[in-house]
Write a protein that holds these residues in place. Structure first.
Motif, PDB file in Angstrom:
ATOM      1  N   ILE A 167      41.367  30.216  34.007  1.00  0.00           N
ATOM      2  CA  ILE A 167      40.466  29.613  33.023  1.00  0.00           C
ATOM      3  C   ILE A 167      41.265  29.032  31.862  1.00  0.00           C
ATOM      4  N   VAL A 168      42.282  29.759  31.408  1.00  0.00           N
ATOM      5  CA  VAL A 168      43.122  29.242  30.319  1.00  0.00           C
ATOM      6  C   VAL A 168      43.812  27.946  30.744  1.00  0.00           C
ATOM      7  N   GLN A 207      33.704  24.908  26.555  1.00  0.00           N
ATOM      8  CA  GLN A 207      34.789  25.473  27.355  1.00  0.00           C
ATOM      9  C   GLN A 207      34.613  26.982  27.503  1.00  0.00           C
ATOM     10  N   LEU A 208      35.033  27.514  28.652  1.00  0.00           N
ATOM     11  CA  LEU A 208      34.806  28.915  28.973  1.00  0.00           C
ATOM     12  C   LEU A 208      35.825  29.807  28.288  1.00  0.00           C
ATOM     13  N   PRO A 209      35.388  30.951  27.762  1.00  0.00           N
ATOM     14  CA  PRO A 209      36.363  31.953  27.305  1.00  0.00           C
ATOM     15  C   PRO A 209      36.922  32.686  28.516  1.00  0.00           C
ATOM     16  N   PRO A 210      38.182  33.100  28.484  1.00  0.00           N
ATOM     17  CA  PRO A 210      38.757  33.818  29.634  1.00  0.00           C
ATOM     18  C   PRO A 210      37.996  35.107  29.913  1.00  0.00           C
ATOM     19  N   GLU A 214      41.700  20.389  30.682  1.00  0.00           N
ATOM     20  CA  GLU A 214      40.591  19.604  30.135  1.00  0.00           C
ATOM     21  C   GLU A 214      40.998  18.929  28.827  1.00  0.00           C
ATOM     22  N   SER A 215      41.650  19.698  27.971  1.00  0.00           N
ATOM     23  CA  SER A 215      42.060  19.130  26.686  1.00  0.00           C
ATOM     24  C   SER A 215      43.029  17.967  26.883  1.00  0.00           C
ATOM     25  N   ARG A 218      31.904  35.779  39.671  1.00  0.00           N
ATOM     26  CA  ARG A 218      31.069  35.362  38.535  1.00  0.00           C
ATOM     27  C   ARG A 218      31.821  34.399  37.617  1.00  0.00           C
ATOM     28  N   PRO A 219      33.048  34.744  37.135  1.00  0.00           N
ATOM     29  CA  PRO A 219      33.770  33.739  36.331  1.00  0.00           C
ATOM     30  C   PRO A 219      34.170  32.505  37.143  1.00  0.00           C
ATOM     31  N   LEU A 220      34.376  32.668  38.443  1.00  0.00           N
ATOM     32  CA  LEU A 220      34.704  31.511  39.269  1.00  0.00           C
ATOM     33  C   LEU A 220      33.516  30.552  39.359  1.00  0.00           C
TER      34      LEU A 220
END
Length: 497
Positions: A267-268, A254-257, A274-275, A233-235
């Motif tokens: 994710i972090v 942006q996604l929260p961990p 990205e930043s 799901r997070p993937l």
């Protein structure tokens, strides 16, 4: 700095989607399901085989017990005293079995015509009887339904009548498995026949094993599915975020961990990447703006200064050189910015935009023809598409003397697309150079009138604009019937919908 080429989504036939899942969760579930099915199937087979062997051993032992008790027990003694030698060789014996024992004495083998003998059971019974010092000449074993055996059928019907059994229970008893064991104790043909009744092993063993296997399989698959869902799901959310960032380079959303610790770290790290990418792109835009300003200002001053040159030919050459530098600079800046456009998508009639570009060339007296055209409206950035069409039509006119433009709907590898086709009558491009020609600063063979060529950015910019819209630029030579090259065909494919 040219933009990164868009990565096209793989086109997967619908039949393959049904046969093989392409998501991580689907493939892992399929692999685990196949492994569990193999292990459970093998385990169920071994359990079934062990239980069946135990079942058959019990049937064999019951038959041997009845034979020994009849011939060597108290009832055997009575039979011998009455001249009925149970296990000793003697004359032909016949008649009903003693009460309480399912034994029959006969001069005929119990095997009916068409029945198959159980050779494994015969070997096992011979071994057991030999261990008990029970001498026999021959052993036969057959299996039949209890209702097909005259003796068993008569006994079951008598029992059903005595106990008042319902018809469905009587029918079940008549269908039950009956093992018939015949032992010949003498050469004269005397047979002692024992019958052991019981349900078929398949009915006794397969059903509980099948229920157990399915229950374990379902429980394990549910547990695996829950674990995989927590991972995937997070993937999946990270994948959607990556696709959105690749299209917009926007840090919003942006996604929260979440998920397992490894997924949270991923994710972090992705958010940090990205930043950093966004910061680099911002620096690039600032740098390009500065370069454009710092270069165009002295070029404008040079354009004014050359007016003081008295020689008209020299002044014209200098002006042409400055225009080439300005045009090349514009192409470089456009190519660098195409991957991060600032203008939004607009619902645009593509045929009207195409006609507007063609009219510009017609007003200049250029030989541009219009072929079959459909009305197609789609979301696009008009300024960029207009720039791509100018580059392609300009190339066709420069190298092929004339351009023919058409617009239609076609089915492409990416799905339904609006396809703009630009044909010319030039010498084409060598097949081994077609792909390289769409790279920045790549020019064609000198035979393609290199004296009028630019810096080699027109096709690269057109391809980048098409990919910016989720489409593609396709170049191919047009061949005559005899295989000679008639010209070059450029196709701009833009997805519809």
């Amino acid at each position: 700095m040219p933009p990164s080429p868009a990565i096209p989504s793989p086109v997967i036939p619908s039949r393959l989607k049904v046969l093989r899942p392409h998501s991580l969760m689907g493939q892992m579930l399929l692999a685990v399901a196949a492994a569990l099915l193999l292990v459970q199937g093998l385990g169920a087979f071994l359990v079934y085989r062990a239980q069946r062997e135990g079942y058959e051993a019990g049937m064999n032992n019951a038959a041997v017990f009845r034979l020994i008790m009849e011939t060597r027990g108290p009832r055997g003694l009575v039979r011998r005293q009455n001249g009925r030698p149970g296990d000793a060789p003697g004359g032909p014996l016949s008649g009903p079995p003693p009460k309480g024992y399912h034994l029959e004495y006969s001069t005929r083998s119990p095997v009916l015509p068409g029945e198959a003998r159980d050779r494994d059971a015969e070997s096992e019974l011979t071994r057991i009887l030999a261990d008990q010092d029970f001498t026999v000449r021959e052993v036969v074993v057959v299996h039949r339904a209890a209702g097909q055996d005259r003796y068993a059928r008569r006994g079951l019907l008598r029992r059903a009548a005595s106990f008042g059994l319902p018809p469905d229970e009587v029918s079940g008893l008549l269908r039950s498995n009956l093992m018939v064991v015949g032992v010949r104790t003498s050469d004269e043909g005397s047979w002692i026949i024992a019958r052991v009744r019981g349900p078929r092993p398949e009915n006794v063993l397969l059903k509980p094993i099948l229920i157990q296997t399915i229950s374990i399989y379902v429980v394990l698959m549910m547990a695996v599915a829950l674990i995989l869902r927590r991972i995937t799901r997070p993937l999946a959310a990270l994948t959607r975020r990556l696709e959105r960032f690749a299209a917009t380079q926007d840090l919003d959303g942006q996604l929260p961990p979440s998920g397992p610790e490894d997924m949270q770290r991923l994710i972090v790290a992705h958010n940090a990447m990205e930043s950093r990418i966004a910061a680099l792109l911002d620096e690039k835009d600032v740098m390009l703006g500065a370069i454009g300003h710092d270069l165009k200002t002295p070029l404008a001053a040079l354009r004014v200064r050359i007016e003081s040159v008295s020689d008209d030919v020299e002044r014209g050459r200098m002006a042409s050189t400055i225009e080439d530098i300005v045009r090349t600079l514009d192409d470089i800046l456009s190519l660098a910015r195409v991957g991060r456009p600032s203008d939004p998508l607009e619902r645009t009639e593509l045929s009207a935009l195409m006609f507007a570009v063609i009219e510009e060339y017609e007003d200049m007296g250029e030989p541009v023809e219009v072929g079959e055209t459909e009305r197609i409206a789609l979301e696009l950035r008009p300024t960029w598409i207009r720039r791509a069409l100018r580059n392609l039509i300009g190339n066709a006119l420069r190298y092929g003397q004339r351009a023919r433009v058409s617009l239609s709907r076609e089915t492409t590898p990416g799905g339904r697309s609006a396809v703009i086709v630009i044909d010319d009558d030039g010498p084409g491009i060598p097949e081994d150079q077609i792909h390289a020609m769409m790279n920045p600063f790549t020019r064609g063979d000198p035979s393609r009138n290199s004296a009028t060529g630019g810096a080699g950015l027109g096709l690269a910019l057109a391809r980048a604009i098409a990919e910016q819209h989720g489409g593609a630029l396709v170049l191919a030579n047009r061949l005559a019937a005899d295989g000679t090259v008639e010209g070059l065909r450029a196709k701009v494919e833009l997805p519809v919908g």
